[in-house]
Design a protein around this motif. Structure first.
Motif, PDB file in Angstrom:
ATOM      1  N   PHE A  76     -11.637 -17.917  81.114  1.00 42.23           N
ATOM      2  CA  PHE A  76     -12.981 -17.368  81.318  1.00 42.23           C
ATOM      3  C   PHE A  76     -13.223 -16.934  82.762  1.00 42.23           C
ATOM      4  O   PHE A  76     -13.864 -15.915  83.001  1.00 42.23           O
ATOM      5  CB  PHE A  76     -14.029 -18.402  80.902  1.00 42.23           C
ATOM      6  N   ALA A  97     -20.395 -21.920  76.321  1.00 44.65           N
ATOM      7  CA  ALA A  97     -19.646 -22.854  75.468  1.00 44.65           C
ATOM      8  C   ALA A  97     -20.175 -24.277  75.626  1.00 44.65           C
ATOM      9  O   ALA A  97     -20.368 -24.997  74.637  1.00 44.65           O
ATOM     10  CB  ALA A  97     -18.155 -22.788  75.829  1.00 44.65           C
ATOM     11  N   TYR A  98     -20.417 -24.677  76.855  1.00 46.28           N
ATOM     12  CA  TYR A  98     -20.882 -26.042  77.131  1.00 46.28           C
ATOM     13  C   TYR A  98     -22.250 -26.279  76.509  1.00 46.28           C
ATOM     14  O   TYR A  98     -22.526 -27.334  75.921  1.00 46.28           O
ATOM     15  CB  TYR A  98     -20.923 -26.245  78.644  1.00 46.28           C
ATOM     16  N   ILE A 139     -18.348 -20.170  80.492  1.00 50.57           N
ATOM     17  CA  ILE A 139     -18.134 -21.605  80.266  1.00 50.57           C
ATOM     18  C   ILE A 139     -19.463 -22.287  79.962  1.00 50.57           C
ATOM     19  O   ILE A 139     -19.536 -23.188  79.105  1.00 50.57           O
ATOM     20  CB  ILE A 139     -17.466 -22.249  81.496  1.00 50.57           C
ATOM     21  N   ALA A 179     -14.624 -28.252  83.906  1.00 47.97           N
ATOM     22  CA  ALA A 179     -14.399 -26.844  84.218  1.00 47.97           C
ATOM     23  C   ALA A 179     -15.612 -26.229  84.905  1.00 47.97           C
ATOM     24  O   ALA A 179     -15.498 -25.603  85.970  1.00 47.97           O
ATOM     25  CB  ALA A 179     -14.048 -26.078  82.941  1.00 47.97           C
ATOM     26  N   VAL A 215      -9.445 -23.035  79.604  1.00 51.91           N
ATOM     27  CA  VAL A 215     -10.814 -22.526  79.632  1.00 51.91           C
ATOM     28  C   VAL A 215     -11.145 -21.943  81.005  1.00 51.91           C
ATOM     29  O   VAL A 215     -11.737 -20.863  81.111  1.00 51.91           O
ATOM     30  CB  VAL A 215     -11.800 -23.661  79.277  1.00 51.91           C
ATOM     31  N   THR A 216     -10.745 -22.648  82.061  1.00 53.09           N
ATOM     32  CA  THR A 216     -11.045 -22.183  83.420  1.00 53.09           C
ATOM     33  C   THR A 216     -10.352 -20.863  83.721  1.00 53.09           C
ATOM     34  O   THR A 216     -10.969 -19.913  84.233  1.00 53.09           O
ATOM     35  CB  THR A 216     -10.627 -23.245  84.447  1.00 53.09           C
ATOM     36  N   GLY A 250     -18.224 -16.700  74.600  1.00 54.66           N
ATOM     37  CA  GLY A 250     -17.702 -18.018  74.949  1.00 54.66           C
ATOM     38  C   GLY A 250     -18.169 -19.133  74.046  1.00 54.66           C
ATOM     39  O   GLY A 250     -17.566 -20.216  74.032  1.00 54.66           O
ATOM     40  N   VAL A 288     -15.720 -21.147  71.518  1.00 60.28           N
ATOM     41  CA  VAL A 288     -14.687 -22.101  71.929  1.00 60.28           C
ATOM     42  C   VAL A 288     -14.967 -23.520  71.429  1.00 60.28           C
ATOM     43  O   VAL A 288     -14.095 -24.139  70.788  1.00 60.28           O
ATOM     44  CB  VAL A 288     -14.514 -22.086  73.465  1.00 60.28           C
ATOM     45  N   LEU A 292     -15.170 -29.008  78.944  1.00 57.95           N
ATOM     46  CA  LEU A 292     -16.048 -28.013  79.548  1.00 57.95           C
ATOM     47  C   LEU A 292     -16.776 -28.538  80.776  1.00 57.95           C
ATOM     48  O   LEU A 292     -17.033 -27.779  81.712  1.00 57.95           O
ATOM     49  CB  LEU A 292     -17.060 -27.540  78.505  1.00 57.95           C
ATOM     50  N   LEU A 347      -6.380 -27.978  78.057  1.00 56.91           N
ATOM     51  CA  LEU A 347      -7.525 -27.238  77.543  1.00 56.91           C
ATOM     52  C   LEU A 347      -8.492 -26.854  78.653  1.00 56.91           C
ATOM     53  O   LEU A 347      -9.032 -25.730  78.666  1.00 56.91           O
ATOM     54  CB  LEU A 347      -8.252 -28.078  76.486  1.00 56.91           C
ATOM     55  N   THR A 348      -8.707 -27.760  79.611  1.00 62.85           N
ATOM     56  CA  THR A 348      -9.614 -27.450  80.724  1.00 62.85           C
ATOM     57  C   THR A 348      -9.068 -26.312  81.573  1.00 62.85           C
ATOM     58  O   THR A 348      -9.817 -25.395  81.954  1.00 62.85           O
ATOM     59  CB  THR A 348      -9.818 -28.705  81.597  1.00 62.85           C
TER      60      THR A 348
END
Length: 780
Positions: free
Chosen positions: A404, A413-414, A410, A169, A400-401, A469, A472, A166, A396-397
């Motif tokens: 979302f 999630a972070y 993001i 991203a 996610v990018t 989000g 995730v 995350l 995965l990055t």
């Protein structure tokens, strides 16, 4: 075979202020890259949802006051004043806290620990007369120790996801969002494509190592911090100098009084202002606590406070600029220089997160909680690269990018992943205060309660954003934690099988020195996880093939709950049976942060250590008890793995192993042909290793007993004849009487992980031509 080298970190030494200032400068690029780029996305993630109905000057002032006190309470007070003091021999991070607890309260679930491990210099566990109630409870109840391990694993998994996936991203996407604030506004698709290209390049660059450009990290982050500091002062003076009054916590009260529940939910955005704080503790082993404190207190903290204050001053007069608050507050003449340095700072912060991920996975593996993966050391300073994990992180990055396409989602999630780490770290720190520091339970409860009230508010706000989000990191953390626990459970069950099925020492003694088989010239290194006893693979081998080497060494390579094991404490050497049997045991110990170097010198170090043990044992027997009264499988001696050859009782001469002379020394034509084929496949010098010929020194041989000299000559002769590595090729299956849950864990989960991870022989860098694998089925 790998040799494991301990590293003396600067935090273990008393350094001068000049050296601390240099380390403080270096730490800025490694530790604070992620934290320093948070102004790119905090305000846009705060004023979302229903809070947009409260866009006014008072709300902006209240949001800044929350950011200021969050930066003060968590990084400044919690980490700088408390957590940096809870280091494990200079090492920090979640595993340092767990390691401290394991040593002081015997919470470790690592199965092959010994009393000799507590004598390591790095152990530092002094017995206490006062036993904490928490310590007693944890030591009595194994389930609580398992829960504690799960907490550590879930924290590690969240940290891996939060920092490794995350952080790149959100950092790169936020820095690129400045292109939408220019006259030629980029579309969302163009912005997303550029972000993905940068992310792919960032992960693709990992294999070559970052040490070549690491010297640029600190200047980039320092220029970035000075830039945002200057921008902050400009915006404060130009737009609204009254923002300085918002430092007062009264503005927080006003903020919640007006916004109510909407303001509470906005805490999920406020907490992003301290994401990356964990790096201050986890990177402690590379620097000193003094240097990290200096860098944060005198540069990072003031720059961030002034920047957030400046953004708030700008937004109080430009409420419509909140969606892209940072770049909107940048004056046009300096926009492009700021954009470039922001992009570079985001890449530096992302790089630090990826590197930390590799380090955490290595520590999980050392604790027996992660499958064996390939570790590539890209420099002599501990930088590493894990190919499989690198590409998984990249996928995965990018997912996610692309999935979302928005820093708001993001950020949700972070923020949740980060708060899970903070919450559990606080709990472990409270246990350290009570168990390790031996302070009162009241002090530990006060620390836990006061911080959990604050962090609980942030965590509850982050949990409210699960549909947007926040799910995730929870899903990925559950997958990671399940895989790590399955591996740990299967490894422990396999060890338990070995422990209960080891060969009886009475049976070996009854067979006599020949063991009832043919003893051929050479050394047989039998690898197992057993620190005591004879593994079942040995009896399984000699039962089916009634021949074995004249010298047998049972080797156990294991982890101990300390960050580093010094080279002079690396080897534990002992005897398994009486002298005529020529059977020894060698335990190679390393810490969870030790670097595994492939120097190809393990065999020579082992021979020197055994020779030193034989001589040491002979001297002790002359002055103490006779041989008949000693225990053959339990008495171990700590011997150095880097003993100088000039101080050894053996003489040494070196030749190249793959020259014609070395090839002619082999008496087996088949082995000669195999070596020839092996060398042809690796023509670029990959197998050109040092071959050492040993002999007794004249000084040591004088006055030496005949039995000792004979044993040493047998050892030297066996080394000249060759060394074979014997390992078990195991198939682990659940018993038929096991529950269906256990069958799923062992037969499906653990078997899948074993088939798709590196084999133990590859992980230990054992030469394939010298490897003998013994097939066995484990019913656990």
């Amino acid at each position: 075979m790998m040799a494991y080298s301990g590293v003396t970190h600067p935090s273990q030494l008393q350094l001068s202020w000049g050296r601390n200032l240099i380390l403080a400068y270096q730490s800025i690029g490694v530790v604070y890259g992620d934290l320093s780029t948070s102004p790119l996305y905090v305000f846009p993630n705060t004023f979302i949802g229903k809070l947009q109905q409260h866009k006014d000057e008072e709300a902006v002032f209240g949001a800044f006051s929350l950011i200021f006190w969050t930066l003060t309470l968590i990084p400044l007070l919690k980490y700088l004043l408390v957590l940096l003091n809870a280091h494990d021999n200079g090492q920090g991070g979640i595993f340092a806290l767990y390691s401290l607890l394991c040593r002081h309260a015997k919470l470790s679930l690592l199965p092959n620990q010994q009393a000799a491990d507590e004598e390591l210099s790095a152990y530092k566990s002094d017995p206490s007369t006062d036993s904490s109630p928490f310590k007693t409870i944890f030591e009595k109840h194994k389930r609580l120790r398992t829960v504690l391990l799960l907490l550590v694993l879930s924290t590690a998994a969240s940290l891996v996801i939060g920092n490794g996936v995350l952080s790149p991203a959100i950092s790169v996407l936020s820095s690129m969002s400045g292109l939408q604030a220019t006259e030629k506004k980029w579309t969302d698709g163009q912005l997303l494509l550029l972000t993905c290209v940068i992310l792919v390049g960032l992960f693709a660059f990992q294999h070559s190592g970052t040490h070549r450009v690491a010297f640029m990290f600190s200047p980039i982050v320092i220029i970035w911090l000075i830039s945002i500091l200057s921008l902050g002062f400009y915006n404060i003076i130009h737009w609204n100098p009254k923002i300085i009054y918002a430092i007062s916590p009264l503005y927080i009260i006003k903020f919640f009084r007006v916004t109510g529940q909407d303001g509470w939910i906005s805490l999920g955005g406020i907490l992003l202002s301290v994401t990356g704080t964990e790096a201050m503790f986890s990177n402690l082993g590379h620097f000193t606590s003094v240097s990290i404190r200096l860098a944060f207190a005198f540069l990072v903290y003031p720059c961030l406070v002034v920047q957030y204050m400046g953004q708030a001053a700008f937004l109080s007069k430009n409420l419509g600029s909140i969606p892209n608050s940072f770049y909107s507050s940048v004056p046009d003449p300096v926009f492009w220089p700021v954009f470039v340095i922001a992009a570079l700072a985001a890449i530096v912060g992302s790089q630090a997160a990826i590197t930390s991920t590799f380090s955490i996975i290595k520590q999980c593996h050392a604790l027996g909680c992660f499958p064996r993966v390939k570790l590539v050391h890209t420099s002599k300073h501990g930088h590493m690269y894990i190919p499989e994990i690198n590409w998984i992180l990249m996928i995965l990055t990018l997912a996610v990018t692309i999935g979302f396409r928005d820093t708001i989602l993001i950020g949700n999630a972070y923020g949740l992943a980060f708060m899970i780490v903070m919450f559990i770290t606080t709990f472990l720190m409270a246990l350290v205060i009570v168990v390790v520091w031996e302070k009162s339970c009241f002090l530990g409860a006060l620390f836990l309660g006061s911080l959990w009230i604050v962090e609980g508010a942030y965590l509850s706000a982050a949990l409210m954003k699960l549909p947007q989000g926040g799910w995730v990191p929870l899903v990925l953390a559950c997958i990671s934690m399940t895989a790590m626990y399955v591996w740990h459970y299967g490894t422990r069950r396999k060890y338990s099988f070995d422990l209960h099925n080891k060969v009886s020492l009475k049976w070996l003694l009854g067979l006599g020195p020949s063991l009832g088989i043919v003893r051929v010239p050479g050394i047989g290194l039998v690898y197992s996880e057993l620190a005591t006893g004879v593994p079942a693979i040995f009896s399984h081998f000699v039962t089916n093939i009634p021949a074995f080497h004249k010298v047998v060494v049972f080797v156990c390579v294991k982890s101990v709950p300390v960050p580093h094991v010094y080279p002079e404490e690396r080897f534990l050497v002992g005897r398994v049976c009486p002298k005529p049997y020529r059977m020894y045991r060698c335990i190679v110990r390393y810490g969870y942060k030790d670097i595994q170097r492939e120097d190809g010198d393990f065999e020579n170090q082992l021979i020197q250590s055994i020779a030193e043990f034989i001589q040491m044992e002979a001297g002790e027997l002359q002055s103490s008890a006779s041989e008949s009264h000693q225990s053959y499988d339990g008495r171990m001696a700590v011997l150095s793995s880097d003993k100088s050859l000039s101080n050894s009782i053996l003489t040494v001469s070196e030749v190249e192993e793959n020259d014609e002379t070395g090839r002619q020394s082999s008496k087996s034509m088949t082995l000669q042909s195999l070596r020839s084929v092996y060398e042809e496949e690796y023509q670029e010098g990959q197998v050109r290793r040092r071959r050492v010929k040993f002999g007794l020194t004249e000084a040591s041989s004088r006055g030496m007993e005949a039995s000792v000299r004979e044993e040493l000559m047998d050892l030297i002769g066996a080394k000249e004849a060759g060394v074979a590595y014997v390992m078990g090729h195991s198939y682990v299956k659940a018993r038929k009487s096991s529950t269906w849950v256990k069958k799923m864990i062992i037969d499906i989960g653990y078997s899948f992980l074993r088939k798709n991870c590196r084999g133990p022989a590859v992980a230990l860098n054992i030469p394939h031509i010298s490897l003998v694998e013994v097939g066995m089925v484990y019913y656990v």
